[in-house]
Design an enzyme around this catalytic site. Structure first.
Site, PDB file in Angstrom:
ATOM      1  CB  SER A 162      -0.887   0.003   1.243  1.00 14.32           C
ATOM      2  OG  SER A 162      -0.096   0.319   2.374  1.00 14.32           O
ATOM      3  CE  LYS A 163      -0.196   6.870  -3.003  1.00 12.51           C
ATOM      4  NZ  LYS A 163       0.948   6.631  -3.859  1.00 12.51           N
ATOM      5  NE  ARG A 164       0.398   0.625   5.921  1.00 12.51           N
ATOM      6  CZ  ARG A 164       0.935  -0.555   6.114  1.00 12.51           C
ATOM      7  NH1 ARG A 164       2.023  -0.687   6.834  1.00 12.51           N
ATOM      8  NH2 ARG A 164       0.388  -1.635   5.620  1.00 12.51           N
ATOM      9  CG  HIS A 165       4.606  -1.165   1.783  1.00 12.67           C
ATOM     10  ND1 HIS A 165       3.279  -1.486   1.862  1.00 12.67           N
ATOM     11  CD2 HIS A 165       5.225  -1.837   2.779  1.00 12.67           C
ATOM     12  CE1 HIS A 165       3.093  -2.339   2.859  1.00 12.67           C
ATOM     13  NE2 HIS A 165       4.251  -2.566   3.437  1.00 12.67           N
ATOM     14  N   GLY A 166       5.473   3.186  -0.078  1.00  8.30           N
ATOM     15  CA  GLY A 166       6.080   4.038  -1.104  1.00  8.30           C
ATOM     16  C   GLY A 166       5.185   4.110  -2.323  1.00  8.30           C
TER      17      GLY A 166
END
Ligand code: GLU
Length: 493
Positions: free
Chosen positions: A256-260
Site C-alpha cells: 500500500s501507499k505506506r510502502h512508497g
C-alpha cells in the site's frame, strides 16, 4: 479443437493503475501473446460514484506506457463491444430479465430494514447461512407479478438451485477449491435502480466476450462461486480461473501507499524503463524457470504459462527493481540509449530541441559515456549537461571548486593543460590524444595525477563527478575546452 484463448483485464476506473493491477494486466497480456490469443481491455465502470473518465484515461496511458497493447477494447474496437460496462447496462437488464423469465432469478421486495433484521436473527440463532433468508423466493408467481406491476421497488436475485452441492473450482493457480453451496445465498444481480452488481455484470460480459481464462487477483477468489452460479444460470461454460497471489511489502503486509510509490505513473515519472518495470512485475509471482531474472518482453510474450504462477504471496522489493532498471539501461546499445533515453531527456531538460541534428557518431559517443552512469532516466541529462554548456555559461559546483581548483598550484595546472592542449590540432582532438597530452602533466609539474586531473575536470565540467575527461573534452571540442580552462583560471589557486 480447444477454444481460442481470450483473456481480459478489467480495471475499475476508481483510481490510478497500481502495481497489483499492472501485474494482472501483464499476466493477461503475456498469456494471450504466448498462446496466440486475444487480449481484451474492458473498463468496469458500473460504479458511477467512484468511476471517472480521468481515471480511465490515466489507466489507458499507464497500460500504453507498459507496452501492453490490447486487441479489443476502448480505442481498439472489436466484435464484442462496447468495452465499457457503463455502456452495457441494457445488456445486463435484458439478461437479468431473461433469467427472470426462465426461472433462474426472482424479484425481491425486501426492504433494507427487513434484510437487516433477518441478518440479526440468523446471527442470533447461529444459522450457518447468515445471508439472504429467501423470503421472496417463495412468493407465488402471481403475487410477484402483481407487486412488480404495482410499481413496488424490487431487486432481482439469482435462484441458487436447491441441492446444488459443493461448488468446485479447479483454479489454475490454487488447484481445487471447494465451496459449500450453502455459503452462496440468493444474491442480488440487478439493483432496484436497474444497475447490475459486480458478480453479475462481470459474468455477463465474460460470457458474452467468450473469455476463456479469467486471470485476476485472488481477492476475487471468494466471489468466484457466486460467479459460477451466474454462468450456470446463463447456460454458459465457465472459464478457467487463475487467481494470482497478493503482493506484499517488505513488512509482510499488503502493498500500500505506506510502502512508497504504488501507481504505475509514479514509477514512469521516477525514471524507470518500461521494459525493466514489466520484467520486474512479471516476476512477482511467476517464474520462467526458477532462476532467470532478466526476461525480455518478447520472451515473456512467448513463454508465459499459468503453471509457473506461484500460489504464495510475492514480496515487492524496490531495490531489486532498481537493480533491474540499471541492468536494462546498461544492456542497451549506445544508439538505442541515445534515441530512447538520452535525446528525449535532453529535450526535456531543454539542452536540445526536437529536430536538432546531431552527427550520429557524436551522439553515440556521448551515449557511451552517459549510459554507464545512468540508473534512472532522469540521471542522463544532468550527466550530459557539461557537454551542452559553453565556457561562459558553465556553472561551477562550489564544493568541487574548493576541492579541485582552489588549492594552491592549480592555476599552474590549468596553464600547463592549456599549453599542451593548444598544440593538438583540431583533427587530433580525440579522447586518446587529449588523455595522452594530459598524462604528461603530472610528471612535468611534479604533482599527483589525481590533483592534475581533478583541476582540469572542474575547469571543463564544473564538477568532480563528470564522465571520463578525454571523452568528454572530445565531445565539447577544442575551442570551448581551451576557453573553459582560461575562464577557470580566475577560480584557481
Ligand atoms: N473490476 C474488477 C476489479 O478491478 C475486475 C475483477 C475481475 O477481474 O473480475 O477488481
Amino acid at each position: 479443437m480447444t477454444s481460442p484463448v481470450r483473456v481480459r483485464f478489467a480495471p475499475s476506473p476508481t483510481g490510478k493503475l497500481h502495481i497489483g493491477g499492472a501485474r494482472t494486466a501483464i499476466y493477461n497480456w503475456a498469456f494471450a501473446r504466448s498462446h496466440q490469443g486475444t487480449f481484451i481491455l474492458r473498463i468496469d465502470d458500473t460504479d458511477p460514484t467512484r468511476s471517472t473518465k480521468e481515471n480511465t484515461e490515466i489507466i489507458l496511458r499507464a497500460l500504453r506506457w507498459l507496452g501492453l497493447d490490447w486487441d479489443e477494447g476502448p480505442d481498439a474496437g472489436g466484435d464484442f463491444g462496447p468495452y465499457a460496462q457503463a455502456e452495457r447496462l441494457d445488456i445486463y437488464q435484458k439478461t437479468a430479465q431473461r433469467l427472470l423469465e426462465e426461472g433462474h432469478a426472482y424479484p425481491c421486495f425486501c426492504t433494507q430494514e427487513m434484510l437487516a433484521q433477518d441478518r440479526e436473527e440468523a446471527k442470533a440463532r447461529k444459522d450457518p447461512n447468515q445471508g439472504y433468508q429467501k423470503r421472496c423466493r417463495h412468493l407465488t408467481h402471481d403475487e410477484a407479478q402483481r407487486r412488480m406491476e404495482a410499481g413496488e421497488p424490487y431487486t432481482l436475485r439469482i435462484k441458487v438451485p436447491e441441492n446444488r452441492g459443493d461448488i468446485i473450482i479447479d483454479d489454475a493457480v490454487h488447484g481445487r477449491v471447494v465451496f459449500d453451496a450453502h455459503e452462496v445465498d440468493d444474491f442480488v444481480i440487478l439493483r432496484s435502480n436497474g444497475t447490475p452488481t459486480y458478480n453479475f455484470a462481470t459474468v455477463v460480459d465474460d460470457a458474452a466476450m467468450q473469455i476463456s481464462h479469467v486471470i485476476r487477483g485472488d481477492d476475487h477468489l471468494s466471489n468466484t462461486p457466486r460467479q459460477v452460479m451466474v454462468y450456470e444460470a446463463l447456460g454458459a461454460p465457465t472459464p478457467i480461473f487463475a487467481h494470482i497471489s497478493m503482493i506484499l511489502g517488505a513488512d509482510g503486509k499488503k502493498l500500500s501507499k505506506r510502502h512508497g510509490a504504488t501507481s504505475v505513473e509514479e514509477y514512469r515519472d521516477a525514471g524507470y524503463v518500461s521494459d525493466a518495470f514489466v520484467n520486474y512485475l512479471a516476476l512477482l509471482g511467476w517464474s520462467l524457470d526458477g532462476e532467470t531474472t532478466i526476461i525480455p518482453r518478447d520472451v515473456l510474450a512467448s513463454r508465459f504459462s499459468l503453471d509457473r504462477i506461484s500460489k504464495n504471496p510475492a514480496t515487492f522489493d524496490p531495490k531489486k527493481l532498481d537493480w533491474m532498471n540499471a541492468e536494462y539501461i546498461s544492456a542497451m546499445d549506445d544508439s538505442r540509449f541515445a534515441d530512447e533515453i538520452l535525446l528525449p531527456e535532453l529535450v526535456e531538460a531543454g539542452f536540445v530541441e526536437v529536430g536538432d541534428e546531431f552527427d550520429e557518431s557524436w551522439i553515440d559517443a556521448l551515449a557511451s559515456i552517459v549510459k554507464p552512469r545512468t540508473k534512472f532516466l532522469g540521471d542522463a541529462a544532468p550527466i550530459a549537461e557539461p557537454v551542452f554548456q559553453h565556457a561562459d555559461t558553465l556553472v561551477f559546483d562550489e564544493r568541487s571548486v574548493a576541492k579541485g581548483l582552489a588549492p594552491e598550484g592549480m592555476g599552474k595546472v590549468l596553464d600547463a593543460a592549456e599549453e599542451v592542449l593548444s598544440h593538438l590540432k583540431n583533427t587530433d582532438w580525440n579522447p586518446e590524444t587529449i588523455d595522452a597530452a594530459l598524462e604528461t602533466l603530472p610528471e612535468a609539474l611534479d604533482m599527483k595525477k589525481r590533483q592534475v586531473f581533478q583541476a582540469v575536470r572542474v575547469a571543463i565540467c564544473g564538477n568532480l563527478v563528470s564522465p571520463p575527461l578525454g571523452q568528454t573534452m572530445a565531445l565539447i571540442g577544442s575551442k570551448d575546452c581551451l576557453a573553459r580552462l582560461k575562464r577557470a583560471r580566475g577560480l584557481a589557486g
